[in-house]
Motif scaffolding. Structure first.
Motif, short mmCIF file in Angstrom:
data_model
loop_
_atom_site.label_atom_id
_atom_site.label_comp_id
_atom_site.label_asym_id
_atom_site.label_seq_id
_atom_site.Cartn_x
_atom_site.Cartn_y
_atom_site.Cartn_z
N GLY A 85 -13.91 6.18 -39.63
CA GLY A 85 -14.38 4.82 -39.90
C GLY A 85 -13.24 3.84 -40.08
O GLY A 85 -13.28 2.71 -39.56
N LYS A 86 -12.19 4.24 -40.80
CA LYS A 86 -11.03 3.37 -40.96
C LYS A 86 -10.30 3.18 -39.63
O LYS A 86 -9.79 2.09 -39.34
CB LYS A 86 -10.09 3.96 -42.01
N GLY A 87 -10.25 4.24 -38.82
CA GLY A 87 -9.65 4.09 -37.50
C GLY A 87 -10.44 3.17 -36.60
O GLY A 87 -9.87 2.40 -35.82
N ALA A 140 -10.92 4.48 -31.03
CA ALA A 140 -11.53 5.41 -31.98
C ALA A 140 -12.37 6.46 -31.26
O ALA A 140 -12.34 7.65 -31.63
CB ALA A 140 -12.40 4.63 -32.98
N ILE A 141 -13.11 6.06 -30.23
CA ILE A 141 -13.95 7.02 -29.50
C ILE A 141 -13.10 7.99 -28.70
O ILE A 141 -13.33 9.20 -28.71
CB ILE A 141 -14.95 6.27 -28.60
N LEU A 142 -12.10 7.49 -27.98
CA LEU A 142 -11.25 8.38 -27.19
C LEU A 142 -10.41 9.29 -28.07
O LEU A 142 -10.10 10.42 -27.68
CB LEU A 142 -10.35 7.55 -26.27
N ALA A 143 -10.04 8.81 -29.26
CA ALA A 143 -9.24 9.65 -30.15
C ALA A 143 -10.03 10.83 -30.68
O ALA A 143 -9.44 11.82 -31.13
CB ALA A 143 -8.71 8.81 -31.33
N ILE A 185 -6.73 9.88 -34.47
CA ILE A 185 -6.37 11.16 -33.84
C ILE A 185 -6.57 12.31 -34.81
O ILE A 185 -7.14 13.35 -34.46
CB ILE A 185 -4.92 11.10 -33.33
N PHE A 186 -6.11 12.13 -36.04
CA PHE A 186 -6.30 13.18 -37.04
C PHE A 186 -7.78 13.36 -37.34
O PHE A 186 -8.24 14.49 -37.60
CB PHE A 186 -5.54 12.83 -38.32
N ALA A 187 -8.56 12.28 -37.31
CA ALA A 187 -10.01 12.39 -37.50
C ALA A 187 -10.64 13.21 -36.38
O ALA A 187 -11.55 14.01 -36.62
CB ALA A 187 -10.64 11.00 -37.57
#
Length: 357
Positions: free
Chosen positions: A103-105, A114-117, A192-194
């Motif tokens: 969410g923060k990303g 955010a979606i591609l990550a 990415i970490f998410a």
């Protein structure tokens, strides 16, 4: 008289199998489109109102966990063992952390990044090759990892945006959202970490049980556990003064909440489970990325975002190639393990008929 070989050939023809999978593929595409629509609605709500990400996620997880518990009823049927419940509760903590970081990303990096990550979970394929010593695939997987990092680096430079893309030859001044700028890999590290946490929670859920009905019951426990883990964080966020003033003035605030609950959390879980079982399409796969990429293009145009189609396609192609290489297996090894895996699943399905629902 029809011979048995002709009957078996008619039943197992590739055309009939693909025809049976077509409705499931359509459902999968529509569900992913609705899920990505909910992501864009959530992004608009958070960016325009300045609402707290933690409070928004928590307010969506509460009704979602209630609906999952009401639908699956994990307390009924065959009693769950501690070896199944404890990992599911721990998985709830991982899920809560994933939702917070994602969410923060989303709020800081935008929906495209955010979606591609989320597909960075394919990194676990590289780690598995290093840990289990698959020497024949280490370099192949490392090459896939480098391709994925290259794609994320280009995304951090704003290649998917019209204002920063090197492939954009005109200035777009009438876009509705000009907030996506050059960020850098430090900001991209959060989504990415998410994505890695998202893949980890799927792996844990898959390891606990291969049975679909049991997996759904355990997922209800995981979602409820994530809500409990997120409760003190949400209360602390509320206490220190993070508020969402003016959120009721936004016409689509209700849609942002409802779409996130129904499509972003509940529906997408069942659809991804069916796609994994029937279509053999896992989340971190090039096929799934292709579906998500098409939905992103439509949403970027509809929401009039700062979007560069050539830059986005280049980043997506590089990312898809990296995922393909990072998740590839030895064909001989895969061919030798496929019958065992299919027998395992078949045995699970046979046992499920004798279990109470």
């Amino acid at each position: 008289m029809i011979s048995p070989t002709q009957i078996s050939e008619g039943r197992g023809s590739p055309n009939s199998a693909s025809f049976r999978e077509t409705p499931l593929q359509i459902i999968h595409i529509i569900s992913n489109f609705m899920r990505i629509w909910s992501v864009y609605s959530m992004y608009r709500f958070l960016s325009q109102t300045g609402a707290s990400v933690v409070l928004f996620i928590f307010s969506c997880l509460v009704p979602s966990s209630v609906l999952f518990l009401a639908l699956q009823k994990p307390w009924k049927g065959r009693p769950l063992t501690n070896a199944q419940v404890v990992p599911s509760i721990i998985n709830g903590g991982i899920t809560a952390l994933y939702f917070i970081l994602w969410g923060k990303g989303l709020k800081s990096c935008g929906p495209v990044r955010a979606i591609l990550a989320e597909y960075s979970g394919a990194v676990l394929g590289v780690l598995s090759a290093l840990l289990y010593g698959w020497k024949g695939h280490v370099w192949k997987k490392v090459g896939g990892l480098i391709a994925m990092l290259t794609s994320f680096y280009f995304l951090s430079l704003g290649w998917a945006t019209a204002t920063s893309s090197p492939f954009s030859f005109k200035d777009i001044l009438d876009t509705e959202n000009q907030t996506e700028q050059v960020l850098g890999m430090k900001e991209m590290a959060i989504p990415i970490f998410a994505g890695i946490l998202s893949a980890l929670r799927r792996v844990i859920a898959r390891r606990v049980s291969l049975k679909n009905q049991l997996k759904r019951r355990l997922h209800a426990i995981t979602t409820a556990s994530a809500t409990c883990f997120l409760f003190p964080v949400a209360m602390w966020d509320m206490i220190i003064g993070t508020s969402s003033e003016g959120s009721r003035q936004l016409p689509f605030s209700t849609w942002a909440y409802l779409s996130t609950i129904l499509f972003g959390i509940i529906l997408i879980f069942y659809v991804d489970s069916i796609a994994e079982e029937r279509l053999h399409m896992v989340f971190s796969s090039p096929r799934h990325l292709m579906v998500a990429g098409g939905c992103i293009i439509v949403m970027e145009i509809v929401f009039k975002m700062d979007f560069s189609l050539p830059g986005f396609l280049i980043c997506s192609i590089i990312l898809g190639f990296g995922i393909f290489e990072a998740t590839s297996l030895d064909r001989n090894r895969k061919g030798s393990q496929t019958p065992d895996l299919s027998n395992e699943i078949l045995g699970d399905q046979i046992q499920m008929h004798s279990l109470p629902t």
